[in-house]
Motif scaffolding. Structure first.
Motif, PDB file in Angstrom:
ATOM      1  N   ARG A 189       0.852  -1.188   0.000  1.00 46.90           N
ATOM      2  CA  ARG A 189       0.000   0.000   0.000  1.00 46.90           C
ATOM      3  C   ARG A 189       0.888   1.237   0.000  1.00 46.90           C
ATOM      4  O   ARG A 189       2.009   1.231   0.536  1.00 46.90           O
ATOM      5  N   THR A 190       0.392   2.324  -0.579  1.00 46.41           N
ATOM      6  CA  THR A 190       1.155   3.562  -0.693  1.00 46.41           C
ATOM      7  C   THR A 190       0.268   4.753  -0.324  1.00 46.41           C
ATOM      8  O   THR A 190      -0.892   4.582   0.068  1.00 46.41           O
ATOM      9  N   ASP A 191       0.819   5.946  -0.501  1.00 50.08           N
ATOM     10  CA  ASP A 191       0.050   7.183  -0.295  1.00 50.08           C
ATOM     11  C   ASP A 191      -0.390   7.783  -1.624  1.00 50.08           C
ATOM     12  O   ASP A 191      -0.798   8.952  -1.659  1.00 50.08           O
ATOM     13  N   SER A 192      -0.308   7.038  -2.699  1.00 49.97           N
ATOM     14  CA  SER A 192      -0.699   7.553  -4.008  1.00 49.97           C
ATOM     15  C   SER A 192      -2.215   7.663  -4.109  1.00 49.97           C
ATOM     16  O   SER A 192      -2.955   7.192  -3.240  1.00 49.97           O
ATOM     17  N   ALA A 193      -2.680   8.286  -5.181  1.00 48.77           N
ATOM     18  CA  ALA A 193      -4.124   8.484  -5.352  1.00 48.77           C
ATOM     19  C   ALA A 193      -4.858   7.155  -5.425  1.00 48.77           C
ATOM     20  O   ALA A 193      -5.968   7.010  -4.896  1.00 48.77           O
ATOM     21  N   VAL A 194      -4.235   6.172  -6.064  1.00 47.63           N
ATOM     22  CA  VAL A 194      -4.834   4.847  -6.218  1.00 47.63           C
ATOM     23  C   VAL A 194      -3.762   3.794  -5.965  1.00 47.63           C
ATOM     24  O   VAL A 194      -2.664   3.874  -6.522  1.00 47.63           O
ATOM     25  N   ASP A 195      -4.060   2.827  -5.123  1.00 46.49           N
ATOM     26  CA  ASP A 195      -3.232   1.636  -4.984  1.00 46.49           C
ATOM     27  C   ASP A 195      -3.809   0.569  -5.893  1.00 46.49           C
ATOM     28  O   ASP A 195      -5.028   0.320  -5.865  1.00 46.49           O
ATOM     29  N   ALA A 196      -2.963  -0.093  -6.683  1.00 41.69           N
ATOM     30  CA  ALA A 196      -3.496  -1.068  -7.629  1.00 41.69           C
ATOM     31  C   ALA A 196      -2.471  -2.146  -7.918  1.00 41.69           C
ATOM     32  O   ALA A 196      -1.263  -1.937  -7.823  1.00 41.69           O
ATOM     33  N   VAL A 197      -2.987  -3.311  -8.290  1.00 41.58           N
ATOM     34  CA  VAL A 197      -2.170  -4.421  -8.756  1.00 41.58           C
ATOM     35  C   VAL A 197      -2.841  -4.994  -9.994  1.00 41.58           C
ATOM     36  O   VAL A 197      -4.072  -5.083 -10.062  1.00 41.58           O
ATOM     37  N   GLY A 198      -2.034  -5.341 -10.993  1.00 45.55           N
ATOM     38  CA  GLY A 198      -2.560  -5.932 -12.208  1.00 45.55           C
ATOM     39  C   GLY A 198      -1.883  -7.254 -12.482  1.00 45.55           C
ATOM     40  O   GLY A 198      -0.712  -7.461 -12.141  1.00 45.55           O
ATOM     41  N   ALA A 199      -2.595  -8.176 -13.081  1.00 42.73           N
ATOM     42  CA  ALA A 199      -2.025  -9.482 -13.411  1.00 42.73           C
ATOM     43  C   ALA A 199      -2.598  -9.942 -14.736  1.00 42.73           C
ATOM     44  O   ALA A 199      -3.757  -9.693 -15.043  1.00 42.73           O
ATOM     45  N   TYR A 200      -1.784 -10.603 -15.533  1.00 35.94           N
ATOM     46  CA  TYR A 200      -2.276 -11.148 -16.788  1.00 35.94           C
ATOM     47  C   TYR A 200      -1.975 -12.634 -16.846  1.00 35.94           C
ATOM     48  O   TYR A 200      -1.018 -13.128 -16.283  1.00 35.94           O
ATOM     49  N   TYR A 201      -2.840 -13.352 -17.541  1.00 37.40           N
ATOM     50  CA  TYR A 201      -2.630 -14.764 -17.796  1.00 37.40           C
ATOM     51  C   TYR A 201      -3.452 -15.105 -19.024  1.00 37.40           C
ATOM     52  O   TYR A 201      -4.443 -14.440 -19.327  1.00 37.40           O
ATOM     53  N   SER A 202      -3.042 -16.117 -19.756  1.00 29.76           N
ATOM     54  CA  SER A 202      -3.722 -16.467 -20.994  1.00 29.76           C
ATOM     55  C   SER A 202      -4.098 -17.932 -20.984  1.00 29.76           C
ATOM     56  O   SER A 202      -3.262 -18.783 -20.705  1.00 29.76           O
ATOM     57  N   TRP A 203      -5.344 -18.228 -21.249  1.00 30.22           N
ATOM     58  CA  TRP A 203      -5.767 -19.621 -21.403  1.00 30.22           C
ATOM     59  C   TRP A 203      -5.721 -20.050 -22.879  1.00 30.22           C
ATOM     60  O   TRP A 203      -6.080 -21.142 -23.213  1.00 30.22           O
ATOM     61  N   ASP A 204      -5.310 -19.139 -23.754  1.00 35.46           N
ATOM     62  CA  ASP A 204      -5.111 -19.450 -25.162  1.00 35.46           C
ATOM     63  C   ASP A 204      -3.674 -19.078 -25.499  1.00 35.46           C
ATOM     64  O   ASP A 204      -3.369 -17.948 -25.832  1.00 35.46           O
ATOM     65  N   PHE A 205      -2.771 -20.047 -25.390  1.00 31.56           N
ATOM     66  CA  PHE A 205      -1.348 -19.746 -25.499  1.00 31.56           C
ATOM     67  C   PHE A 205      -0.944 -19.373 -26.922  1.00 31.56           C
ATOM     68  O   PHE A 205       0.155 -18.894 -27.144  1.00 31.56           O
ATOM     69  N   GLU A 206      -1.802 -19.624 -27.898  1.00 33.64           N
ATOM     70  CA  GLU A 206      -1.499 -19.247 -29.265  1.00 33.64           C
ATOM     71  C   GLU A 206      -2.265 -17.985 -29.674  1.00 33.64           C
ATOM     72  O   GLU A 206      -2.176 -17.551 -30.823  1.00 33.64           O
ATOM     73  N   GLY A 207      -2.991 -17.432 -28.756  1.00 34.29           N
ATOM     74  CA  GLY A 207      -3.784 -16.250 -29.067  1.00 34.29           C
ATOM     75  C   GLY A 207      -2.961 -14.975 -29.042  1.00 34.29           C
ATOM     76  O   GLY A 207      -1.807 -14.952 -28.628  1.00 34.29           O
TER      77      GLY A 207
END
Length: 210
Positions: A104-122
């Protein structure tokens, strides 16, 4: 004789109930069988040494396996935000997959993003984006991937009355989503990638014995 049979049945039912309660306590204590998604979340918090976490929300994990689809858990405490995978199997209950915490920080927004693909050829990369609004001047939180139109997050309210978002967003490349916090007049309060090193947090699809 009838009263005796009823008393015997009552004692038997109470015995089975006591055994069931002991089994539940044993599962909770040892973690051998995860009864709820919170069981997986508890293990993730222990693994990353971030303390107790509160489950805020979750979305369906679109990656299918032979065991079906799981959930992407969004959790928080005073020190961090966390996204983590959890999957249910008949013989082990809810099990923890890889997770990604951010401080957590003192910034306007605390955020976390994650990506994953169930179509490895997509050529499209589904992301999960989770965060909390810290600055009361923030009226909108916007996401935009490379070459894609911007999308405003739906701001929700948790049980404590704090604003958060949990969004699914499909981008053309992994780690390409930027976050922008806007005030009521459209002014930019903050703009940045969703991780400190400029890359999206990757959530592994491999479940382990954390």
């Amino acid at each position: 004789m009838r009263k005796k049979r009823m008393a015997t049945r009552k004692r038997s039912a109470l015995g089975w109930l006591a055994a069931l309660c002991l089994l539940v306590l044993f599962c909770l204590w040892t973690g051998l069988y995860g009864l709820t998604p919170q069981s997986a979340l508890r293990r993730q918090g222990q693994y990353f040494f971030v303390g107790d976490l509160t489950l805020v929300d979750s979305v369906r994990d679109g990656y299918e396996t032979d065991f079906g689809a799981g959930r992407v858990l969004a959790a928080e405490n005073d020190g961090c935000l966390l996204l983590g995978l959890a999957r249910w199997t008949p013989w082990r209950g809810w099990q923890a997959g890889f997770a990604w915490p951010v401080e957590r920080t003192d910034s306007a927004v605390d955020a976390v993003g994650a990506y994953y693909s169930w179509d490895f050829e997509g050529e499209r990369y589904p992301h999960v984006l989770f965060g909390y609004v810290n600055d009361p001047r923030t009226a909108r939180v916007r996401f935009q991937g490379d070459g894609l139109p911007p999308v405003d997050a739906v701001l929700r309210t948790d049980q404590a009355g704090r604003r958060y978002f949990l969004e699914e967003y499909v981008a053309d490349s992994p780690g390409s989503v930027r976050l922008t916090a806007l005030d009521g007049q459209g002014g930019v309060l903050e703009e940045r990638p969703l991780s400190r090193d400029g890359r999206q947090a990757y959530i592994s699809l491999t479940y382990d014995d954390m």
